[in-house]
Design an enzyme around this catalytic site. Structure first.
Site, PDB file in Angstrom:
ATOM      1  N   LEU A   9      43.942 107.133  36.999  1.00  0.00           N
ATOM      2  CA  LEU A   9      45.078 107.682  37.728  1.00  0.00           C
ATOM      3  C   LEU A   9      45.490 106.711  38.831  1.00  0.00           C
ATOM      4  O   LEU A   9      44.653 106.019  39.393  1.00  0.00           O
ATOM      5  CB  LEU A   9      44.711 109.027  38.353  1.00  0.00           C
ATOM      6  CG  LEU A   9      44.181 110.080  37.380  1.00  0.00           C
ATOM      7  CD1 LEU A   9      43.658 111.281  38.141  1.00  0.00           C
ATOM      8  CD2 LEU A   9      45.265 110.489  36.411  1.00  0.00           C
ATOM      9  N   ASP A  10      46.777 106.706  39.160  1.00  0.00           N
ATOM     10  CA  ASP A  10      47.196 105.870  40.280  1.00  0.00           C
ATOM     11  C   ASP A  10      47.127 106.680  41.568  1.00  0.00           C
ATOM     12  O   ASP A  10      46.458 107.692  41.639  1.00  0.00           O
ATOM     13  CB  ASP A  10      48.585 105.279  40.022  1.00  0.00           C
ATOM     14  CG  ASP A  10      49.680 106.330  40.000  1.00  0.00           C
ATOM     15  OD1 ASP A  10      50.848 105.935  39.957  1.00  0.00           O
ATOM     16  OD2 ASP A  10      49.392 107.529  40.030  1.00  0.00           O
ATOM     17  N   LYS A  11      47.837 106.251  42.572  1.00  0.00           N
ATOM     18  CA  LYS A  11      47.737 106.849  43.902  1.00  0.00           C
ATOM     19  C   LYS A  11      48.264 108.276  43.972  1.00  0.00           C
ATOM     20  O   LYS A  11      48.684 108.850  42.994  1.00  0.00           O
ATOM     21  CB  LYS A  11      48.489 105.964  44.899  1.00  0.00           C
ATOM     22  CG  LYS A  11      47.882 104.588  45.015  1.00  0.00           C
ATOM     23  CD  LYS A  11      48.652 103.768  45.991  1.00  0.00           C
ATOM     24  CE  LYS A  11      48.031 102.382  46.075  1.00  0.00           C
ATOM     25  NZ  LYS A  11      48.698 101.548  47.003  1.00  0.00           N
ATOM     26  N   THR A  12      48.263 108.808  45.178  1.00  0.00           N
ATOM     27  CA  THR A  12      48.680 110.175  45.461  1.00  0.00           C
ATOM     28  C   THR A  12      49.957 110.554  44.735  1.00  0.00           C
ATOM     29  O   THR A  12      50.912 109.807  44.698  1.00  0.00           O
ATOM     30  CB  THR A  12      48.894 110.334  46.980  1.00  0.00           C
ATOM     31  OG1 THR A  12      47.697 109.966  47.632  1.00  0.00           O
ATOM     32  CG2 THR A  12      49.243 111.760  47.336  1.00  0.00           C
ATOM     33  N   THR A  14      50.037 111.707  41.432  1.00  0.00           N
ATOM     34  CA  THR A  14      49.898 111.732  39.988  1.00  0.00           C
ATOM     35  C   THR A  14      49.548 113.122  39.475  1.00  0.00           C
ATOM     36  O   THR A  14      50.171 113.630  38.568  1.00  0.00           O
ATOM     37  CB  THR A  14      48.815 110.731  39.532  1.00  0.00           C
ATOM     38  OG1 THR A  14      49.181 109.449  40.000  1.00  0.00           O
ATOM     39  CG2 THR A  14      48.704 110.695  38.022  1.00  0.00           C
TER      40      THR A  14
END
Length: 94
Positions: A9-12, A14
């Site tokens: 997952l990427d940053k905040t 997602t």
């Protein structure tokens, strides 16, 4: 999905609303919760990161005045990927 072994997952934002909030402040060594938030807010005041926004909002909700940070102050900073010696950290039992 039953064979899935890894999820990246990427940053905040997602899998969340992308709006973190401060849920608890644990203070120790004689600091009050308000002082911890005040100090954190001073450090994060000019940041655009969602966690910084949450800290600033908590300070505002608690009606804590956030002092202006001295932009000429000399401070050591650590950015992503840096290695910090273990001795640089103190353990706090709160």
């Amino acid at each position: 999905m039953s064979k899935l072994k890894t999820v990246i997952l990427d940053k905040t934002g997602t899998i969340t609303a992308g709006a973190p909030v401060v849920q608890q402040v644990i203070s120790c060594e004689g600091y009050e919760q308000e002082e911890v938030i005040r100090l954190a807010a001073v450090a994060e005041k000019n940041s655009s990161h969602p966690i910084a926004d949450a800290i600033i909002k908590q300070a505002e909700d608690w009606k804590i005045e956030i002092p202006v940070r001295d932009e000429n102050a000399q401070v050591d900073t650590v950015s992503g990927g840096a290695s910090i010696p273990k001795r640089a950290f103190r353990r706090y039992d709160c």
